[in-house]
Design a protein around this motif. Structure first.
Motif, PDB file in Angstrom:
ATOM      1  N   ALA A 161      57.390  24.364  17.115  1.00 52.55           N
ATOM      2  CA  ALA A 161      56.645  23.434  17.006  1.00 52.55           C
ATOM      3  C   ALA A 161      56.813  22.134  18.141  1.00 52.55           C
ATOM      4  CB  ALA A 161      56.502  22.999  15.639  1.00 52.55           C
ATOM      5  N   GLY A 162      57.963  21.938  18.267  1.00 52.23           N
ATOM      6  CA  GLY A 162      58.813  20.637  19.013  1.00 52.23           C
ATOM      7  C   GLY A 162      58.245  20.879  20.390  1.00 52.23           C
ATOM      8  N   GLN A 163      57.835  22.098  21.037  1.00 51.88           N
ATOM      9  CA  GLN A 163      57.594  22.180  22.144  1.00 51.88           C
ATOM     10  C   GLN A 163      56.230  22.398  22.271  1.00 51.88           C
ATOM     11  OE1 GLN A 163      60.085  25.685  23.671  1.00 51.88           O
ATOM     12  NE2 GLN A 163      58.035  26.813  23.812  1.00 51.88           N
ATOM     13  N   ARG A 164      55.272  22.079  21.378  1.00 49.02           N
ATOM     14  CA  ARG A 164      54.120  22.252  21.459  1.00 49.02           C
ATOM     15  C   ARG A 164      53.200  23.634  21.507  1.00 49.02           C
ATOM     16  NH1 ARG A 164      51.364  17.512  21.239  1.00 49.02           N
ATOM     17  NH2 ARG A 164      49.390  18.421  22.286  1.00 49.02           N
ATOM     18  N   THR A 165      54.265  24.741  21.311  1.00 47.05           N
ATOM     19  CA  THR A 165      53.810  25.855  21.302  1.00 47.05           C
ATOM     20  C   THR A 165      53.127  26.506  19.810  1.00 47.05           C
ATOM     21  OG1 THR A 165      55.418  26.588  22.900  1.00 47.05           O
ATOM     22  CG2 THR A 165      54.386  28.317  21.645  1.00 47.05           C
ATOM     23  N   SER A 166      51.762  26.697  19.833  1.00 46.69           N
ATOM     24  CA  SER A 166      51.329  27.363  18.607  1.00 46.69           C
ATOM     25  C   SER A 166      51.497  28.849  18.617  1.00 46.69           C
ATOM     26  CB  SER A 166      49.932  27.096  18.711  1.00 46.69           C
ATOM     27  OG  SER A 166      49.375  27.694  19.580  1.00 46.69           O
ATOM     28  N   VAL A 167      51.689  29.061  17.289  1.00 43.72           N
ATOM     29  CA  VAL A 167      52.151  30.519  16.983  1.00 43.72           C
ATOM     30  C   VAL A 167      51.000  30.860  15.726  1.00 43.72           C
ATOM     31  CG1 VAL A 167      54.008  32.138  15.984  1.00 43.72           C
ATOM     32  CG2 VAL A 167      54.648  29.947  17.303  1.00 43.72           C
ATOM     33  N   THR A 168      50.309  32.138  16.127  1.00 41.37           N
ATOM     34  CA  THR A 168      49.315  32.766  15.202  1.00 41.37           C
ATOM     35  C   THR A 168      49.854  34.043  14.821  1.00 41.37           C
ATOM     36  OG1 THR A 168      47.712  31.345  16.526  1.00 41.37           O
ATOM     37  CG2 THR A 168      47.053  33.546  14.974  1.00 41.37           C
ATOM     38  N   GLY A 169      49.825  34.574  13.477  1.00 42.09           N
ATOM     39  CA  GLY A 169      50.049  35.602  13.019  1.00 42.09           C
ATOM     40  C   GLY A 169      48.635  36.559  12.855  1.00 42.09           C
ATOM     41  N   LEU A 170      48.385  37.694  13.350  1.00 43.02           N
ATOM     42  CA  LEU A 170      47.192  38.519  13.230  1.00 43.02           C
ATOM     43  C   LEU A 170      47.805  39.609  12.213  1.00 43.02           C
ATOM     44  CD1 LEU A 170      44.353  39.863  13.920  1.00 43.02           C
ATOM     45  CD2 LEU A 170      45.591  41.064  15.595  1.00 43.02           C
ATOM     46  N   HIS A 171      46.869  39.849  11.171  1.00 41.66           N
ATOM     47  CA  HIS A 171      47.181  40.758  10.272  1.00 41.66           C
ATOM     48  C   HIS A 171      45.884  41.621  10.149  1.00 41.66           C
ATOM     49  CE1 HIS A 171      50.889  39.141   8.214  1.00 41.66           C
ATOM     50  NE2 HIS A 171      50.395  38.001   8.572  1.00 41.66           N
ATOM     51  N   LEU A 172      45.952  43.004  10.035  1.00 41.59           N
ATOM     52  CA  LEU A 172      45.078  44.158  10.135  1.00 41.59           C
ATOM     53  C   LEU A 172      45.294  45.075   9.277  1.00 41.59           C
ATOM     54  CD1 LEU A 172      45.032  46.005  13.272  1.00 41.59           C
ATOM     55  CD2 LEU A 172      46.504  44.183  13.200  1.00 41.59           C
ATOM     56  N   ALA A 173      44.478  45.812   8.609  1.00 42.87           N
ATOM     57  CA  ALA A 173      44.418  47.077   7.980  1.00 42.87           C
ATOM     58  C   ALA A 173      44.177  48.040   8.816  1.00 42.87           C
ATOM     59  CB  ALA A 173      43.670  47.174   6.684  1.00 42.87           C
ATOM     60  N   GLU A 202      41.671  30.439  19.558  1.00 48.31           N
ATOM     61  CA  GLU A 202      41.007  29.310  20.074  1.00 48.31           C
ATOM     62  C   GLU A 202      40.770  28.178  18.925  1.00 48.31           C
ATOM     63  OE1 GLU A 202      39.053  29.934  24.228  1.00 48.31           O
ATOM     64  OE2 GLU A 202      37.985  31.056  22.887  1.00 48.31           O
ATOM     65  N   ALA A 203      40.493  28.737  17.849  1.00 50.81           N
ATOM     66  CA  ALA A 203      40.450  27.572  16.672  1.00 50.81           C
ATOM     67  C   ALA A 203      41.574  27.048  16.083  1.00 50.81           C
ATOM     68  CB  ALA A 203      39.437  28.454  15.728  1.00 50.81           C
ATOM     69  N   GLY A 204      42.578  27.461  16.762  1.00 48.99           N
ATOM     70  CA  GLY A 204      44.034  26.867  16.264  1.00 48.99           C
ATOM     71  C   GLY A 204      44.474  27.404  14.884  1.00 48.99           C
ATOM     72  N   ARG A 205      43.941  28.561  14.434  1.00 47.84           N
ATOM     73  CA  ARG A 205      44.503  29.141  13.377  1.00 47.84           C
ATOM     74  C   ARG A 205      45.964  29.759  13.259  1.00 47.84           C
ATOM     75  NH1 ARG A 205      39.762  32.809  11.235  1.00 47.84           N
ATOM     76  NH2 ARG A 205      41.252  33.267   9.468  1.00 47.84           N
ATOM     77  N   LEU A 206      46.448  29.362  12.203  1.00 50.14           N
ATOM     78  CA  LEU A 206      47.970  29.690  12.201  1.00 50.14           C
ATOM     79  C   LEU A 206      47.934  31.453  11.766  1.00 50.14           C
ATOM     80  CD1 LEU A 206      49.768  26.788  10.391  1.00 50.14           C
ATOM     81  CD2 LEU A 206      49.262  27.167  12.738  1.00 50.14           C
ATOM     82  N   GLU A 207      46.876  31.877  11.235  1.00 52.44           N
ATOM     83  CA  GLU A 207      46.985  33.104  10.583  1.00 52.44           C
ATOM     84  C   GLU A 207      45.549  33.742  10.709  1.00 52.44           C
ATOM     85  OE1 GLU A 207      49.672  34.903   7.570  1.00 52.44           O
ATOM     86  OE2 GLU A 207      47.833  34.173   6.394  1.00 52.44           O
ATOM     87  N   VAL A 208      45.432  35.111  11.278  1.00 56.51           N
ATOM     88  CA  VAL A 208      44.103  35.496  11.272  1.00 56.51           C
ATOM     89  C   VAL A 208      44.254  36.891  10.374  1.00 56.51           C
ATOM     90  CG1 VAL A 208      42.412  36.723  12.804  1.00 56.51           C
ATOM     91  CG2 VAL A 208      43.684  34.626  13.513  1.00 56.51           C
ATOM     92  N   LEU A 209      43.170  36.973   9.416  1.00 58.80           N
ATOM     93  CA  LEU A 209      43.265  37.874   8.462  1.00 58.80           C
ATOM     94  C   LEU A 209      41.904  38.894   9.007  1.00 58.80           C
ATOM     95  CD1 LEU A 209      43.937  36.847   5.055  1.00 58.80           C
ATOM     96  CD2 LEU A 209      45.369  37.235   6.892  1.00 58.80           C
TER      97      LEU A 209
END
Length: 236
Positions: A161-173, A202-209
């Motif tokens: 976060a301190g280097q302004r890198t966003s991290v998103t997790g994608l979960h899928l069945a 693109e929406a800035g979500r931290l997690e995508v289900l």
């Protein structure tokens, strides 16, 4: 994170979800897409820059990071499924799952984090699984490795976060890829999964289900384990 104009790298881009990621990134206007695989001869994505990358090989990862020094978006998709249980399964295959799905992902993140920082932060998307949250008899090695990768995703999100890198997790069945070819179950269309992932990014979500099954399984985590594992109470 804006995909148009970005420079992206996709691990495991030779097939399945990884191939869809590379194609859709290009369709959305990414300036460059590094489509990586252990065997570059298997990558056939028009417009992508093909790059060899074996996420279990430190030298391969370092070489890829040196080449893709303009990266702004990292998609950690490469993984392995061996169909092993923990107690009775082949221990070397159990280790392979953890080495690939957890340590391999971590190795790539560590190599590319400075590249992303140098470019202003950028973004990382980790392809996880609904099985990050649900064990399944016959695939418990995969569940354990993906649970570790979920924790990894949460951890690096804090650290970067301190280097302004966003991290998103994608979960899928269950999704219709080669990995799931032998499973006679209802499956997602991988194109839909990737579309949801990139929309969320693109929406800035931290997690995508990506599907309702993933949402239901996550919701069940707050309940007693018997809710997710009713077969235990039934004496199975």
């Amino acid at each position: 994170m804006k995909i148009a104009g970005s420079v992206a790298l996709v691990t495991g881009a030779n097939r399945g979800i990884g191939r869809h990621f590379a194609q859709q990134l290009l369709e959305r206007g990414a300036a460059k897409v590094y489509a990586t695989a252990r065997d570059t001869g298997l990558v056939d994505i028009l417009g992508a820059e093909v790059l060899r990358l074996d996420i279990t090989d430190p030298e391969s990862v370092a070489a890829a990071a040196a080449t893709a020094s303009d990266l702004t978006l990292l998609i950690n998709n490469a993984g392995v499924f061996t169909g092993q249980n923990l107690v009775t399964g082949d221990l070397e295959k159990v280790r392979l799952e953890m080495e690939t799905n957890y340590f391999g992902t971590l190795r790539v993140v560590r190599a590319f984090a400075p590249v992303l920082a140098a470019g202003g932060g950028g973004a990382i998307l980790n392809v996880l699984s609904a099985m990050s949250w649900l064990s399944y008899d016959g695939a418990n090695a995969y569940s354990a490795a993906k649970a570790a990768a979920w924790s990894l995703t949460n951890g690096i999100r804090l650290e970067l976060a301190g280097q302004r890198t966003s991290v998103t997790g994608l979960h899928l069945a269950s999704t219709d890829t080669d990995m799931m070819a032998g499973w006679d179950v209802e499956k997602n269309d991988p194109a839909d999964v990737v579309r949801a992932a990139l929309d969320g990014l693109e929406a800035g979500r931290l997690e995508v289900l990506a599907d309702e099954n993933s949402a239901q399984i996550k919701a069940g985590l707050s309940a007693d384990p018997s809710v997710l594992y009713p077969q235990i109470l039934a004496g199975a």
